[in-house]
Design a protein around this motif. Structure first.
Motif, PDB file in Angstrom:
ATOM      1  N   HIS A   4       6.800  13.461 -48.454  1.00  0.00           N
ATOM      2  CA  HIS A   4       7.158  14.290 -49.590  1.00  0.00           C
ATOM      3  C   HIS A   4       5.934  14.997 -50.153  1.00  0.00           C
ATOM      4  N   THR A   5       4.815  14.305 -50.265  1.00  0.00           N
ATOM      5  CA  THR A   5       3.603  14.911 -50.793  1.00  0.00           C
ATOM      6  C   THR A   5       3.142  16.068 -49.927  1.00  0.00           C
ATOM      7  N   LEU A   6       3.154  15.892 -48.613  1.00  0.00           N
ATOM      8  CA  LEU A   6       2.721  16.956 -47.714  1.00  0.00           C
ATOM      9  C   LEU A   6       3.614  18.182 -47.859  1.00  0.00           C
ATOM     10  N   LYS A   7       4.932  17.996 -47.885  1.00  0.00           N
ATOM     11  CA  LYS A   7       5.849  19.127 -48.028  1.00  0.00           C
ATOM     12  C   LYS A   7       5.600  19.863 -49.340  1.00  0.00           C
ATOM     13  N   MET A   8       5.423  19.118 -50.414  1.00  0.00           N
ATOM     14  CA  MET A   8       5.175  19.731 -51.714  1.00  0.00           C
ATOM     15  C   MET A   8       3.885  20.552 -51.690  1.00  0.00           C
ATOM     16  N   ARG A   9       2.836  19.989 -51.111  1.00  0.00           N
ATOM     17  CA  ARG A   9       1.555  20.705 -51.077  1.00  0.00           C
ATOM     18  C   ARG A   9       1.606  21.917 -50.162  1.00  0.00           C
ATOM     19  N   VAL A  10       2.304  21.803 -49.037  1.00  0.00           N
ATOM     20  CA  VAL A  10       2.428  22.942 -48.125  1.00  0.00           C
ATOM     21  C   VAL A  10       3.216  24.056 -48.805  1.00  0.00           C
ATOM     22  N   ASP A  11       4.293  23.714 -49.490  1.00  0.00           N
ATOM     23  CA  ASP A  11       5.066  24.731 -50.211  1.00  0.00           C
ATOM     24  C   ASP A  11       4.206  25.429 -51.259  1.00  0.00           C
ATOM     25  N   ARG A  12       3.446  24.663 -52.022  1.00  0.00           N
ATOM     26  CA  ARG A  12       2.571  25.226 -53.053  1.00  0.00           C
ATOM     27  C   ARG A  12       1.493  26.096 -52.397  1.00  0.00           C
ATOM     28  N   PHE A  13       0.934  25.592 -51.309  1.00  0.00           N
ATOM     29  CA  PHE A  13      -0.084  26.325 -50.562  1.00  0.00           C
ATOM     30  C   PHE A  13       0.472  27.649 -50.036  1.00  0.00           C
ATOM     31  N   HIS A  14       1.648  27.593 -49.438  1.00  0.00           N
ATOM     32  CA  HIS A  14       2.272  28.779 -48.842  1.00  0.00           C
ATOM     33  C   HIS A  14       2.508  29.863 -49.887  1.00  0.00           C
TER      34      HIS A  14
ATOM     35  N   TYR B 142      -5.719  13.161 -46.733  1.00  0.00           N
ATOM     36  CA  TYR B 142      -4.449  12.448 -46.795  1.00  0.00           C
ATOM     37  C   TYR B 142      -4.498  11.144 -46.003  1.00  0.00           C
ATOM     38  N   ASN B 143      -5.139  11.158 -44.859  1.00  0.00           N
ATOM     39  CA  ASN B 143      -5.139   9.987 -43.988  1.00  0.00           C
ATOM     40  C   ASN B 143      -6.301   9.025 -44.208  1.00  0.00           C
ATOM     41  N   PHE B 144      -7.434   9.515 -44.709  1.00  0.00           N
ATOM     42  CA  PHE B 144      -8.623   8.676 -44.815  1.00  0.00           C
ATOM     43  C   PHE B 144      -9.032   8.332 -46.242  1.00  0.00           C
ATOM     44  N   GLN B 145      -8.639   9.147 -47.244  1.00  0.00           N
ATOM     45  CA  GLN B 145      -9.128   8.936 -48.606  1.00  0.00           C
ATOM     46  C   GLN B 145      -8.032   8.641 -49.621  1.00  0.00           C
ATOM     47  N   ARG B 146      -6.892   9.262 -49.494  1.00  0.00           N
ATOM     48  CA  ARG B 146      -5.845   9.163 -50.516  1.00  0.00           C
ATOM     49  C   ARG B 146      -5.088   7.846 -50.396  1.00  0.00           C
TER      50      ARG B 146
ATOM     51  N   PHE C  48      -7.175  18.848 -45.509  1.00  0.00           N
ATOM     52  CA  PHE C  48      -6.103  18.119 -46.172  1.00  0.00           C
ATOM     53  C   PHE C  48      -5.702  16.886 -45.363  1.00  0.00           C
ATOM     54  N   ALA C  49      -5.590  17.034 -44.046  1.00  0.00           N
ATOM     55  CA  ALA C  49      -5.222  15.894 -43.192  1.00  0.00           C
ATOM     56  C   ALA C  49      -6.266  14.787 -43.287  1.00  0.00           C
TER      57      ALA C  49
END
Length: 52
Positions: free
Chosen positions: A1-11, A32-36, A28-29
């Motif tokens: 859900h977070t990725l979709k939201m950020r991609v939509d905002r980014f787009h 998302y995968n190493f820090q968040r 971002f990847a």
């Protein structure tokens, strides 16, 4: 859900080049995968979860 939201905002707001889009997604990847920390993983990152 977070990725979709950020991609939509980014787009909706991106004005850069295709190369800068690629760099943004790579960064971002990494974040998302190493820090968040993820709530569903009890505050661990996906990388931490995969190594356990």
């Amino acid at each position: 859900h977070t990725l979709k939201m950020r991609v939509d905002r980014f787009h909706n707001s991106w004005v850069g080049s295709h190369g800068s889009v690629r760099e943004w997604f790579i960064q971002f990847a990494q974040y998302y995968n190493f820090q968040r920390p993820h709530q569903a993983l009890d505050g661990r990152t996906p990388v931490e979860e995969a190594t356990n």
